[in-house]
Design a protein around this motif. Structure first.
Motif, PDB file in Angstrom:
ATOM      1  N   VAL A 213      42.438 133.313  38.102  1.00 33.63           N
ATOM      2  CA  VAL A 213      41.169 133.008  38.768  1.00 33.63           C
ATOM      3  C   VAL A 213      41.339 133.086  40.284  1.00 33.63           C
ATOM      4  CG1 VAL A 213      39.388 131.250  39.085  1.00 33.63           C
ATOM      5  CG2 VAL A 213      40.535 131.484  36.861  1.00 33.63           C
ATOM      6  N   PRO A 214      40.512 133.884  40.977  1.00 34.75           N
ATOM      7  CA  PRO A 214      40.561 133.879  42.447  1.00 34.75           C
ATOM      8  C   PRO A 214      39.930 132.605  42.993  1.00 34.75           C
ATOM      9  CG  PRO A 214      38.800 135.333  41.668  1.00 34.75           C
ATOM     10  CD  PRO A 214      39.526 134.842  40.445  1.00 34.75           C
ATOM     11  N   THR A 215      40.592 131.949  43.921  1.00 36.00           N
ATOM     12  CA  THR A 215      40.061 130.728  44.538  1.00 36.00           C
ATOM     13  C   THR A 215      40.333 130.767  46.037  1.00 36.00           C
ATOM     14  OG1 THR A 215      41.985 129.242  44.571  1.00 36.00           O
ATOM     15  CG2 THR A 215      40.866 129.533  42.448  1.00 36.00           C
ATOM     16  N   PRO A 216      39.720 129.872  46.813  1.00 36.21           N
ATOM     17  CA  PRO A 216      40.006 129.821  48.254  1.00 36.21           C
ATOM     18  C   PRO A 216      41.459 129.483  48.570  1.00 36.21           C
ATOM     19  CG  PRO A 216      37.975 128.634  47.750  1.00 36.21           C
ATOM     20  CD  PRO A 216      38.616 128.953  46.446  1.00 36.21           C
ATOM     21  N   GLU A 217      42.183 128.938  47.604  1.00 39.76           N
ATOM     22  CA  GLU A 217      43.579 128.558  47.825  1.00 39.76           C
ATOM     23  C   GLU A 217      44.559 129.537  47.191  1.00 39.76           C
ATOM     24  OE1 GLU A 217      44.236 126.298  49.881  1.00 39.76           O
ATOM     25  OE2 GLU A 217      42.288 125.297  50.015  1.00 39.76           O
ATOM     26  N   GLY A 218      44.061 130.677  46.746  1.00 39.71           N
ATOM     27  CA  GLY A 218      44.916 131.659  46.108  1.00 39.71           C
ATOM     28  C   GLY A 218      44.674 131.732  44.614  1.00 39.71           C
TER      29      GLY A 218
ATOM     30  N   LEU B 123      41.055 112.455  39.863  1.00 43.26           N
ATOM     31  CA  LEU B 123      40.362 111.339  40.513  1.00 43.26           C
ATOM     32  C   LEU B 123      39.744 111.779  41.828  1.00 43.26           C
ATOM     33  CD1 LEU B 123      42.823 108.401  39.817  1.00 43.26           C
ATOM     34  CD2 LEU B 123      40.375 108.399  39.264  1.00 43.26           C
ATOM     35  N   ASP B 124      40.485 112.564  42.596  1.00 44.33           N
ATOM     36  CA  ASP B 124      39.944 113.087  43.852  1.00 44.33           C
ATOM     37  C   ASP B 124      38.678 113.890  43.581  1.00 44.33           C
ATOM     38  OD1 ASP B 124      40.305 113.826  46.813  1.00 44.33           O
ATOM     39  OD2 ASP B 124      40.299 115.807  45.859  1.00 44.33           O
ATOM     40  N   TYR B 125      38.724 114.733  42.542  1.00 50.17           N
ATOM     41  CA  TYR B 125      37.564 115.554  42.213  1.00 50.17           C
ATOM     42  C   TYR B 125      36.405 114.697  41.714  1.00 50.17           C
ATOM     43  CZ  TYR B 125      35.004 119.658  40.596  1.00 50.17           C
ATOM     44  OH  TYR B 125      34.049 120.640  40.431  1.00 50.17           O
TER      45      TYR B 125
ATOM     46  N   LEU C 155      46.653 116.575  51.053  1.00 46.65           N
ATOM     47  CA  LEU C 155      46.096 115.746  49.997  1.00 46.65           C
ATOM     48  C   LEU C 155      44.882 114.943  50.462  1.00 46.65           C
ATOM     49  CD1 LEU C 155      49.387 114.438  48.318  1.00 46.65           C
ATOM     50  CD2 LEU C 155      47.817 116.171  47.440  1.00 46.65           C
ATOM     51  N   GLY C 156      44.788 114.689  51.752  1.00 45.52           N
ATOM     52  CA  GLY C 156      43.654 113.922  52.249  1.00 45.52           C
ATOM     53  C   GLY C 156      42.414 114.743  52.495  1.00 45.52           C
ATOM     54  N   SER C 157      42.480 116.053  52.266  1.00 54.33           N
ATOM     55  CA  SER C 157      41.339 116.927  52.530  1.00 54.33           C
ATOM     56  C   SER C 157      40.495 117.113  51.275  1.00 54.33           C
ATOM     57  CB  SER C 157      41.841 118.295  53.004  1.00 54.33           C
ATOM     58  OG  SER C 157      42.434 119.005  51.910  1.00 54.33           O
ATOM     59  N   ASP C 158      39.406 117.880  51.400  1.00 59.85           N
ATOM     60  CA  ASP C 158      38.549 118.157  50.243  1.00 59.85           C
ATOM     61  C   ASP C 158      38.911 119.484  49.585  1.00 59.85           C
ATOM     62  OD1 ASP C 158      37.643 120.024  52.078  1.00 59.85           O
ATOM     63  OD2 ASP C 158      35.516 119.635  51.695  1.00 59.85           O
ATOM     64  N   ARG C 159      40.063 120.031  49.944  1.00 63.79           N
ATOM     65  CA  ARG C 159      40.377 121.393  49.489  1.00 63.79           C
ATOM     66  C   ARG C 159      40.766 121.471  48.014  1.00 63.79           C
ATOM     67  NH1 ARG C 159      43.978 123.606  54.322  1.00 63.79           N
ATOM     68  NH2 ARG C 159      44.570 125.125  52.720  1.00 63.79           N
ATOM     69  N   TYR C 160      41.336 120.404  47.474  1.00 64.41           N
ATOM     70  CA  TYR C 160      41.583 120.426  46.024  1.00 64.41           C
ATOM     71  C   TYR C 160      40.255 120.426  45.270  1.00 64.41           C
ATOM     72  CZ  TYR C 160      46.619 119.887  46.371  1.00 64.41           C
ATOM     73  OH  TYR C 160      47.953 120.107  46.628  1.00 64.41           O
ATOM     74  N   ALA C 161      39.269 119.709  45.782  1.00 67.66           N
ATOM     75  CA  ALA C 161      37.953 119.695  45.140  1.00 67.66           C
ATOM     76  C   ALA C 161      37.305 121.076  45.207  1.00 67.66           C
ATOM     77  CB  ALA C 161      37.059 118.643  45.805  1.00 67.66           C
TER      78      ALA C 161
ATOM     79  N   ILE D 162      48.283 123.800  38.287  1.00 70.49           N
ATOM     80  CA  ILE D 162      47.904 123.285  39.606  1.00 70.49           C
ATOM     81  C   ILE D 162      48.631 124.083  40.684  1.00 70.49           C
ATOM     82  CG2 ILE D 162      47.973 121.276  41.142  1.00 70.49           C
ATOM     83  CD1 ILE D 162      47.760 119.508  38.674  1.00 70.49           C
ATOM     84  N   ILE D 163      47.930 124.431  41.736  1.00 70.56           N
ATOM     85  CA  ILE D 163      48.537 125.163  42.846  1.00 70.56           C
ATOM     86  C   ILE D 163      49.676 124.352  43.467  1.00 70.56           C
ATOM     87  CG2 ILE D 163      46.579 126.639  43.465  1.00 70.56           C
ATOM     88  CD1 ILE D 163      45.632 124.470  45.362  1.00 70.56           C
ATOM     89  N   GLY D 164      50.705 125.066  43.923  1.00 72.86           N
ATOM     90  CA  GLY D 164      51.837 124.398  44.551  1.00 72.86           C
ATOM     91  C   GLY D 164      52.817 123.793  43.578  1.00 72.86           C
ATOM     92  N   GLU D 165      52.675 124.102  42.281  1.00 71.47           N
ATOM     93  CA  GLU D 165      53.564 123.581  41.248  1.00 71.47           C
ATOM     94  C   GLU D 165      54.282 124.749  40.563  1.00 71.47           C
ATOM     95  OE1 GLU D 165      54.238 120.407  40.580  1.00 71.47           O
ATOM     96  OE2 GLU D 165      52.920 119.732  42.180  1.00 71.47           O
ATOM     97  N   PRO D 166      55.340 124.472  39.784  1.00 72.98           N
ATOM     98  CA  PRO D 166      56.142 125.552  39.200  1.00 72.98           C
ATOM     99  C   PRO D 166      55.497 126.201  37.977  1.00 72.98           C
ATOM    100  CG  PRO D 166      57.062 123.442  38.562  1.00 72.98           C
ATOM    101  CD  PRO D 166      55.952 123.148  39.540  1.00 72.98           C
ATOM    102  N   GLY D 167      54.312 126.757  38.176  1.00 73.14           N
ATOM    103  CA  GLY D 167      53.628 127.520  37.151  1.00 73.14           C
ATOM    104  C   GLY D 167      53.428 128.942  37.649  1.00 73.14           C
ATOM    105  N   LEU D 168      52.260 129.510  37.357  1.00 69.56           N
ATOM    106  CA  LEU D 168      51.962 130.875  37.780  1.00 69.56           C
ATOM    107  C   LEU D 168      50.822 130.931  38.787  1.00 69.56           C
ATOM    108  CD1 LEU D 168      52.295 132.733  34.343  1.00 69.56           C
ATOM    109  CD2 LEU D 168      54.010 132.497  36.154  1.00 69.56           C
ATOM    110  N   SER D 169      50.412 129.791  39.311  1.00 62.64           N
ATOM    111  CA  SER D 169      49.382 129.761  40.353  1.00 62.64           C
ATOM    112  C   SER D 169      50.021 129.936  41.730  1.00 62.64           C
ATOM    113  CB  SER D 169      48.605 128.438  40.304  1.00 62.64           C
ATOM    114  OG  SER D 169      47.822 128.357  39.132  1.00 62.64           O
ATOM    115  N   ALA D 170      49.167 130.105  42.738  1.00 67.13           N
ATOM    116  CA  ALA D 170      49.645 130.245  44.113  1.00 67.13           C
ATOM    117  C   ALA D 170      50.458 129.029  44.532  1.00 67.13           C
ATOM    118  CB  ALA D 170      48.458 130.435  45.053  1.00 67.13           C
TER     119      ALA D 170
END
Length: 289
Positions: free
Chosen positions: A41-46, A140-142, A106-112, A92-100
């Motif tokens: 999936v293309p997203t603003p975070e990769g 929870l953030d979302y 963490l304090g921003s709205d970018r995960y949402a 989840i992005i930034g984790e050892p999977g296949l995402s960016a």
């Protein structure tokens, strides 16, 4: 899009380690139970990797794994979950999977905004979430920012509700000085599993090659928790070495959640009533926007 992205190019300790973890993950995906779709999936975070399974017309359920993990974490539960839901197991992005490898602040709205893009790609206006540990923080953030898009929230050993225990970090550092034996003892104590557990073996492999997030996770304030208008269920281990589970229980119950507090259980929780909770939420019409 590109200039404001926080890209961590060193979430792996070496390129060889990154390849090894990727190969192990691909092996796990090949053993995935039942039919699945693998969607990028293309997203603003990769680019974000999502495993989709279950009947197309079933209520949508998003799975968010814990830190140092990926969608394969959910494989043992997929047969039961896909019997009732259209599952979207997200790396989840930034984790050892296949995402960016992106790690937004963490304090921003970018995960949402990232999750907005994932749900929008699948045409899902509203979904339930089943989460583990750090995935619970993301959900929870979302949910506090987009309550209208969250039908129900099932949290397993969530973080972000009370302070992380400082003692386990000190103990982990001291045990690491004892080499392999110390590291094994540290991992087993952190997740609350025997040293011979396959889960401990896997976490030792991951920690040998992957750089976990550092620094404290933001704690959600009471005002944020008051925005949890959807049904919420959580399960927490009373003997969790990482998280102040008693505070987690107290704060979630004050926000109207149902919390199972499990004595003799650490951060790893083998079973709970989350599927029953999610099934009831679907039957009660909570998935209707």
């Amino acid at each position: 899009m590109g200039n404001d992205r926080v890209l961590c190019l060193t979430i792996y300790k070496s390129e060889a380690g990154a390849r090894l973890l990727r190969e192990r993950y691909l092996e796990a995906l090949r053993a995935w139970p039942g039919a699945r779709e693998e969607v990028r999936v293309p997203t603003p975070e990769g680019e974000t990797f999502v495993v989709v399974a279950g009947p197309a017309g079933a209520p949508p359920l998003v799975l968010l794994h814990g830190s140092g993990s990926n969608a394969a974490e959910w494989a043992p539960r997929i047969p039961a979950l896909t019997g009732r839901f259209r599952v979207h197991a997200v790396d989840i992005i930034g984790e050892p999977g296949l995402s960016a490898e992106t790690r937004p602040p963490l304090g921003s709205d970018r995960y949402a905004r990232w999750l907005d893009a994932v749900l929008d790609h699948f045409g899902v206006p509203r979904a339930a979430f089943l989460t583990s540990s750090f995935g619970g923080w993301v959900a929870l953030d979302y949910a506090t920012r987009r309550p209208e898009r969250v039908a129900a929230l099932a949290l397993r050993c969530p973080i972000g509700l009370g302070p992380m225990k400082k003692g386990f970090v000190v103990k982990a550092v001291l045990l690491s000085l004892l080499g392999e034996k110390g590291r094994r003892k540290s991992v087993a104590g952190t997740i609350g599993e025997p040293e011979t557990s396959p889960i401990v073996e896997h976490q030792l492999l991951v920690s040998a090659h992957y750089r976990y997030r550092t620094g404290p996770f933001p704690v959600f304030g009471d005002a944020a928790l008051s925005r949890l208008t959807m049904p919420v269920y959580a399960v927490a281990g009373a003997d969790d070495a990482m998280v102040d589970s008693a505070t987690t229980k107290r704060r979630l119950e004050a926000a109207g959640a149902v919390v199972d507090f499990m004595p003799g259980t650490g951060h790893y929780i083998p079973g709970s009533r989350d599927l029953e909770f999610l099934t009831d939420a679907a039957a009660n019409g909570d998935f209707t926007a």
